[in-house]
Motif scaffolding. Sequence first.
Motif, PDB file in Angstrom:
ATOM      1  N   THR A  84     -21.339 -22.168 -10.794  1.00  0.00           N
ATOM      2  CA  THR A  84     -22.078 -22.513  -9.582  1.00  0.00           C
ATOM      3  C   THR A  84     -22.679 -23.913  -9.635  1.00  0.00           C
ATOM      4  OG1 THR A  84     -22.579 -20.188  -9.152  1.00  0.00           O
ATOM      5  CG2 THR A  84     -23.980 -21.825  -8.070  1.00  0.00           C
ATOM      6  N   TYR A  85     -23.277 -24.267 -10.759  1.00  0.00           N
ATOM      7  CA  TYR A  85     -24.050 -25.511 -10.815  1.00  0.00           C
ATOM      8  C   TYR A  85     -23.340 -26.648 -11.548  1.00  0.00           C
ATOM      9  CZ  TYR A  85     -27.857 -22.393  -9.458  1.00  0.00           C
ATOM     10  OH  TYR A  85     -28.645 -21.479  -8.785  1.00  0.00           O
ATOM     11  N   GLU A  86     -22.096 -26.447 -11.960  1.00  0.00           N
ATOM     12  CA  GLU A  86     -21.495 -27.444 -12.847  1.00  0.00           C
ATOM     13  C   GLU A  86     -21.239 -28.780 -12.169  1.00  0.00           C
ATOM     14  OE1 GLU A  86     -22.122 -26.561 -15.498  1.00  0.00           O
ATOM     15  OE2 GLU A  86     -21.711 -24.448 -15.808  1.00  0.00           O
ATOM     16  N   GLU A  87     -20.969 -28.779 -10.879  1.00  0.00           N
ATOM     17  CA  GLU A  87     -20.743 -30.054 -10.199  1.00  0.00           C
ATOM     18  C   GLU A  87     -22.046 -30.846 -10.096  1.00  0.00           C
ATOM     19  OE1 GLU A  87     -18.600 -31.784  -6.135  1.00  0.00           O
ATOM     20  OE2 GLU A  87     -18.201 -29.733  -6.840  1.00  0.00           O
ATOM     21  N   SER A  88     -23.107 -30.237  -9.611  1.00  0.00           N
ATOM     22  CA  SER A  88     -24.371 -30.971  -9.464  1.00  0.00           C
ATOM     23  C   SER A  88     -25.004 -31.261 -10.820  1.00  0.00           C
ATOM     24  CB  SER A  88     -25.340 -30.183  -8.576  1.00  0.00           C
ATOM     25  OG  SER A  88     -25.617 -28.902  -9.116  1.00  0.00           O
ATOM     26  N   ASP A  89     -25.000 -30.276 -11.732  1.00  0.00           N
ATOM     27  CA  ASP A  89     -25.569 -30.530 -13.055  1.00  0.00           C
ATOM     28  C   ASP A  89     -24.748 -31.559 -13.823  1.00  0.00           C
ATOM     29  OD1 ASP A  89     -27.541 -28.707 -12.520  1.00  0.00           O
ATOM     30  OD2 ASP A  89     -26.824 -27.161 -13.912  1.00  0.00           O
ATOM     31  N   GLY A  90     -23.435 -31.567 -13.606  1.00  0.00           N
ATOM     32  CA  GLY A  90     -22.604 -32.577 -14.258  1.00  0.00           C
ATOM     33  C   GLY A  90     -22.972 -33.974 -13.805  1.00  0.00           C
ATOM     34  N   TYR A  91     -23.162 -34.139 -12.513  1.00  0.00           N
ATOM     35  CA  TYR A  91     -23.564 -35.444 -11.976  1.00  0.00           C
ATOM     36  C   TYR A  91     -24.891 -35.882 -12.582  1.00  0.00           C
ATOM     37  CZ  TYR A  91     -24.897 -39.018  -8.552  1.00  0.00           C
ATOM     38  OH  TYR A  91     -25.286 -40.190  -7.954  1.00  0.00           O
ATOM     39  N   ASP A  92     -25.885 -35.001 -12.539  1.00  0.00           N
ATOM     40  CA  ASP A  92     -27.217 -35.370 -13.041  1.00  0.00           C
ATOM     41  C   ASP A  92     -27.184 -35.661 -14.537  1.00  0.00           C
ATOM     42  OD1 ASP A  92     -28.052 -34.884 -10.464  1.00  0.00           O
ATOM     43  OD2 ASP A  92     -29.067 -32.988 -10.923  1.00  0.00           O
ATOM     44  N   TRP A 120     -14.048 -31.805 -14.974  1.00  0.00           N
ATOM     45  CA  TRP A 120     -13.484 -31.987 -13.637  1.00  0.00           C
ATOM     46  C   TRP A 120     -14.562 -31.907 -12.561  1.00  0.00           C
ATOM     47  CZ3 TRP A 120      -9.046 -34.095 -12.722  1.00  0.00           C
ATOM     48  CH2 TRP A 120      -7.979 -33.937 -13.619  1.00  0.00           C
ATOM     49  N   MET A 121     -15.497 -30.970 -12.716  1.00  0.00           N
ATOM     50  CA  MET A 121     -16.547 -30.834 -11.711  1.00  0.00           C
ATOM     51  C   MET A 121     -17.454 -32.066 -11.686  1.00  0.00           C
ATOM     52  SD  MET A 121     -15.990 -28.086 -10.050  1.00  0.00           S
ATOM     53  CE  MET A 121     -14.230 -28.392 -10.276  1.00  0.00           C
ATOM     54  N   ALA A 122     -17.773 -32.584 -12.873  1.00  0.00           N
ATOM     55  CA  ALA A 122     -18.578 -33.814 -12.923  1.00  0.00           C
ATOM     56  C   ALA A 122     -17.817 -34.972 -12.295  1.00  0.00           C
ATOM     57  CB  ALA A 122     -18.951 -34.131 -14.371  1.00  0.00           C
ATOM     58  N   ALA A 123     -16.518 -35.067 -12.597  1.00  0.00           N
ATOM     59  CA  ALA A 123     -15.725 -36.166 -12.036  1.00  0.00           C
ATOM     60  C   ALA A 123     -15.659 -36.070 -10.514  1.00  0.00           C
ATOM     61  CB  ALA A 123     -14.325 -36.146 -12.636  1.00  0.00           C
ATOM     62  N   LEU A 124     -15.569 -34.864  -9.990  1.00  0.00           N
ATOM     63  CA  LEU A 124     -15.524 -34.692  -8.538  1.00  0.00           C
ATOM     64  C   LEU A 124     -16.844 -35.069  -7.873  1.00  0.00           C
ATOM     65  CD1 LEU A 124     -13.503 -31.365  -8.440  1.00  0.00           C
ATOM     66  CD2 LEU A 124     -12.792 -33.527  -7.403  1.00  0.00           C
ATOM     67  N   SER A 125     -17.943 -35.015  -8.633  1.00  0.00           N
ATOM     68  CA  SER A 125     -19.242 -35.388  -8.077  1.00  0.00           C
ATOM     69  C   SER A 125     -19.469 -36.898  -8.081  1.00  0.00           C
ATOM     70  CB  SER A 125     -20.364 -34.697  -8.863  1.00  0.00           C
ATOM     71  OG  SER A 125     -20.518 -35.268 -10.153  1.00  0.00           O
ATOM     72  N   LYS A 126     -18.619 -37.634  -8.794  1.00  0.00           N
ATOM     73  CA  LYS A 126     -18.570 -39.097  -8.768  1.00  0.00           C
ATOM     74  C   LYS A 126     -19.827 -39.817  -9.277  1.00  0.00           C
ATOM     75  CE  LYS A 126     -15.297 -39.337  -4.902  1.00  0.00           C
ATOM     76  NZ  LYS A 126     -14.155 -39.738  -5.712  1.00  0.00           N
ATOM     77  N   PRO A 127     -20.378 -39.461 -10.413  1.00  0.00           N
ATOM     78  CA  PRO A 127     -21.441 -40.304 -10.971  1.00  0.00           C
ATOM     79  C   PRO A 127     -20.856 -41.661 -11.362  1.00  0.00           C
ATOM     80  CG  PRO A 127     -20.736 -38.660 -12.573  1.00  0.00           C
ATOM     81  CD  PRO A 127     -20.023 -38.337 -11.295  1.00  0.00           C
ATOM     82  N   PRO A 128     -21.477 -42.746 -11.005  1.00  0.00           N
ATOM     83  CA  PRO A 128     -20.858 -44.067 -11.225  1.00  0.00           C
ATOM     84  C   PRO A 128     -20.656 -44.401 -12.695  1.00  0.00           C
ATOM     85  CG  PRO A 128     -23.118 -44.278 -10.417  1.00  0.00           C
ATOM     86  CD  PRO A 128     -22.749 -42.844 -10.267  1.00  0.00           C
ATOM     87  N   THR A 232     -14.730 -22.535  -4.494  1.00  0.00           N
ATOM     88  CA  THR A 232     -14.477 -23.958  -4.734  1.00  0.00           C
ATOM     89  C   THR A 232     -15.278 -24.499  -5.911  1.00  0.00           C
ATOM     90  OG1 THR A 232     -16.211 -24.618  -3.180  1.00  0.00           O
ATOM     91  CG2 THR A 232     -13.993 -24.327  -2.285  1.00  0.00           C
ATOM     92  N   SER A 233     -16.213 -23.702  -6.436  1.00  0.00           N
ATOM     93  CA  SER A 233     -17.110 -24.207  -7.476  1.00  0.00           C
ATOM     94  C   SER A 233     -16.402 -24.538  -8.779  1.00  0.00           C
ATOM     95  CB  SER A 233     -18.222 -23.186  -7.755  1.00  0.00           C
ATOM     96  OG  SER A 233     -17.673 -21.967  -8.232  1.00  0.00           O
ATOM     97  N   CYS A 234     -15.183 -24.038  -8.989  1.00  0.00           N
ATOM     98  CA  CYS A 234     -14.446 -24.447 -10.195  1.00  0.00           C
ATOM     99  C   CYS A 234     -12.996 -24.743  -9.889  1.00  0.00           C
ATOM    100  CB  CYS A 234     -14.563 -23.395 -11.290  1.00  0.00           C
ATOM    101  SG  CYS A 234     -13.704 -21.846 -10.964  1.00  0.00           S
ATOM    102  N   ARG A 235     -12.648 -24.953  -8.631  1.00  0.00           N
ATOM    103  CA  ARG A 235     -11.261 -25.249  -8.259  1.00  0.00           C
ATOM    104  C   ARG A 235     -11.033 -26.760  -8.262  1.00  0.00           C
ATOM    105  NH1 ARG A 235     -10.589 -22.032  -4.135  1.00  0.00           N
ATOM    106  NH2 ARG A 235      -9.271 -20.536  -5.291  1.00  0.00           N
ATOM    107  N   VAL A 236     -10.043 -27.191  -9.009  1.00  0.00           N
ATOM    108  CA  VAL A 236      -9.650 -28.599  -9.041  1.00  0.00           C
ATOM    109  C   VAL A 236      -8.487 -28.843  -8.081  1.00  0.00           C
ATOM    110  CG1 VAL A 236      -8.970 -30.513 -10.542  1.00  0.00           C
ATOM    111  CG2 VAL A 236     -10.348 -28.634 -11.470  1.00  0.00           C
ATOM    112  N   ALA A 237      -7.611 -27.883  -7.960  1.00  0.00           N
ATOM    113  CA  ALA A 237      -6.419 -28.010  -7.114  1.00  0.00           C
ATOM    114  C   ALA A 237      -6.798 -28.473  -5.716  1.00  0.00           C
ATOM    115  CB  ALA A 237      -5.683 -26.676  -7.042  1.00  0.00           C
ATOM    116  N   GLY A 238      -6.056 -29.451  -5.224  1.00  0.00           N
ATOM    117  CA  GLY A 238      -6.298 -29.971  -3.888  1.00  0.00           C
ATOM    118  C   GLY A 238      -7.334 -31.070  -3.820  1.00  0.00           C
ATOM    119  N   ARG A 239      -7.977 -31.389  -4.959  1.00  0.00           N
ATOM    120  CA  ARG A 239      -9.046 -32.394  -4.939  1.00  0.00           C
ATOM    121  C   ARG A 239      -8.779 -33.561  -5.903  1.00  0.00           C
ATOM    122  NH1 ARG A 239     -14.925 -29.866  -5.373  1.00  0.00           N
ATOM    123  NH2 ARG A 239     -15.380 -31.961  -4.545  1.00  0.00           N
ATOM    124  N   HIS A 240      -7.593 -33.610  -6.466  1.00  0.00           N
ATOM    125  CA  HIS A 240      -7.344 -34.628  -7.492  1.00  0.00           C
ATOM    126  C   HIS A 240      -7.474 -36.052  -6.966  1.00  0.00           C
ATOM    127  CE1 HIS A 240      -5.336 -31.011  -9.156  1.00  0.00           C
ATOM    128  NE2 HIS A 240      -5.720 -31.496 -10.308  1.00  0.00           N
TER     129      HIS A 240
END
Length: 558
Positions: A84-92, A120-128, A232-240
Motif C-alpha cells: 500500500t505505502y511503497e510508492e509514497s514511502d519510497g519517494y520520501d 519499481w514503486m519508488a521509481a514510479l514516484s519519481k524522486p529526483p 495498482t499498488s504493486c503493478r509495474v506493467a503498463g507504467r514502464h
Amino acid sequence: MAAIQIEFDVPAQMRDGTVLRADVYRPGGTGPWPVLLSRLPYGKQTPLAGIVLDPLAAARRGFMVVIQDTRGRFASEGQWEPWTYEESDGYDTVRWAAALPGASGSVGMIGASYFGNTQWMAALSKPPELKAIAPMVTWSDPDDGLWTRGGAIELGITAPWTLMMGTDALMRRHSTDPAALVGSLGRLVQDLDGLADGGYGELPAGRFPAFARHDLPEVGYERSRREPGWATSCRVAGRHDEVDLPTFQVGGWYDIFAQGTLDNFAAMRSAGRSATLIMGPWSHANQQHVVGDVNFGFAANSAFMGMRGRLHDLQLDWCQRTIGDGEALEPDTGKVLLFVMGINQWREETEWPLSRAVDTHFHLRADGRLTPEPPSIAEQPDEFTYDPMNPVPTTGGALLLSDEFRPGPLDQTAVEAREDVLVFTTEPLTEDVEVTGRVRAVLFTATGGPSTDWVARLCDVDENGVSRNVTDGIVRVRAAKPGEAAEHVVDLWSTSIVFRAGRRIRVQVTSSNFPRWDRNLNTGEPEETATTGRVARQQVFHDPARPSRIVLPVVPPA
C-alpha cells in the motif's frame, strides 16, 4: 575504507509522520558518497538482506548503504499492509537518504522480490535523486505470477508467505501480553508447518481460512478482488514509460517471477531506456549451480558467472557506472546475458526476445506422439478424468512454496504415471534443438463441467528415459460449455534450453498442479466461496480441424 561506520535504526519521517528506521553504512572518510538503498519487509539485519546487498562490500567500494525496514515491519512504525505505502514511502525515503550527512545526493536502489518491487514503486514516484534501480526476481503484473497465473490463484506462495509474515505482526499485536503471544505464535507455526500435510487444501481457496484465523494481511489476491483500484499498488506493467532510469534486472528460469523480469526488461527497452538483463538457471532463492535435480556446472553459480566474477560485483560495477560520480551518467544501452541450459553456457545477446527465434509447432498426436507434422486424418481425442480432490501434485518448476516442494527441474516419473496426465513425446532428436523465448500451448479441449483448468508442461527426456520439467503454465476456463470443444492458449512463459541430439521433447497436458495453483473445483462457483468439488471428464483433440500443439521458439544453428 577499513573504518566503515554503521548507524543502527536511523529514523526517517514519512509525509504522514510515520517513522521508518534504517541501518546506514558509511565508508571511512568524509565522502561524499553515492547511496545504495534497499527497502524490505523481512528485517534489515536478516541474512537475506545481506545476500542480496552485502553492505560491507558495497561500503568498501565507496557507497553509502541504507537498508530500511518498510512500514509496519520490525523497527519501523506504522501498520503493516503489503504494497500500500511503497510508492509514497519510497519517494520520501529516497529524498531523505540523498540528504544524509556524507551523501552525494545521488541514489540507486537494489533488492530482490518484494524489495525489487519497492524499487519499481519508488521509481514510479519519481524522486529526483533516484538515478538507477537494480531489481532482482520480481514481477511486472501481479496477476501473472504473484496473485494469479492464467486466472488460477498462486496459492503455493500466498499461503506460506502470508503466514511467515504474520510472526512479526503477532509480536506487535501481543507485545504486552506474553501469554497471548506464545499461544498465537504456536497456532501460527502449526498452520505454517501443516501446509504440505493438508493445510494447502483448506477451502475456499480464494478466502483462505488460515488467514482469517490469524487475522493477517495476505499477499494481496483477496484484497485486489475486493478493491480493484488498490491492485495498482504493486503493478509495474503498463507504467514502464514513466520510469526514465537505467535498470539492471536479474532473474532465473526457475524463478516464480521469471516472466516478470523478462517483461520488465523488454518494456524498458521498448520505452527507449537503458536496460541490462541477466537470466540464470536459478530459482527464486537459489542462485547456485545445482537447482532441482540438475547440476548446471559451476559456471552457472552466481559467485562465478562463467569467469565474469560475482553477480554482486557485476551489480556494483553497474551501479558505479550509473551513480558513482553523483551525477546521472549515460550508461551503455545495456547487455543481455542468458544461461542456455542443456549446453550449460552463458551467452551474451543484445536483445530479448531474440528476433532470430522461429516459432515452431510440435503437434500432439495419437498414441502419445509429438511431431512437427500436423494430423492429416481424424484421430480420436485423448481423455482423462480430473478429480479436484485428487489433483496432480506439484513436482518442480518455477515455484516458491513451503519447503517440502523443491523448485527447479525434477524427475517427472510419478507425475507421468498418473491416469490424469496425458504425455506426448517426440522421437529421439537427430540434432540439437535450441528453444529460447516464450513458449505457448494451443489446446483444443472439452470438459464435462462448467469450469476447469488446463495445464501444459514442457519436459526434456534424457537418453535413459528420465523426464524433467523445463517450463509450464495454466489457464482457467470460467465459462465452459460442457462437452463442447474450444481452443485455449496456455502461456508457459519463457526458457532457454538446448534439447540435445538423442534426447526427446515431451509435453504433459493435465488439469491441475497443486498446491502451486489452487484447484479448479469444476463447479463454476467463485473461488471466494467454493468449497465443494465435482469430477469432470476431459478431452484433448488432435485432428486436422483441431490441431492441439506446443509452439516453441527455435533458434536456428549459427
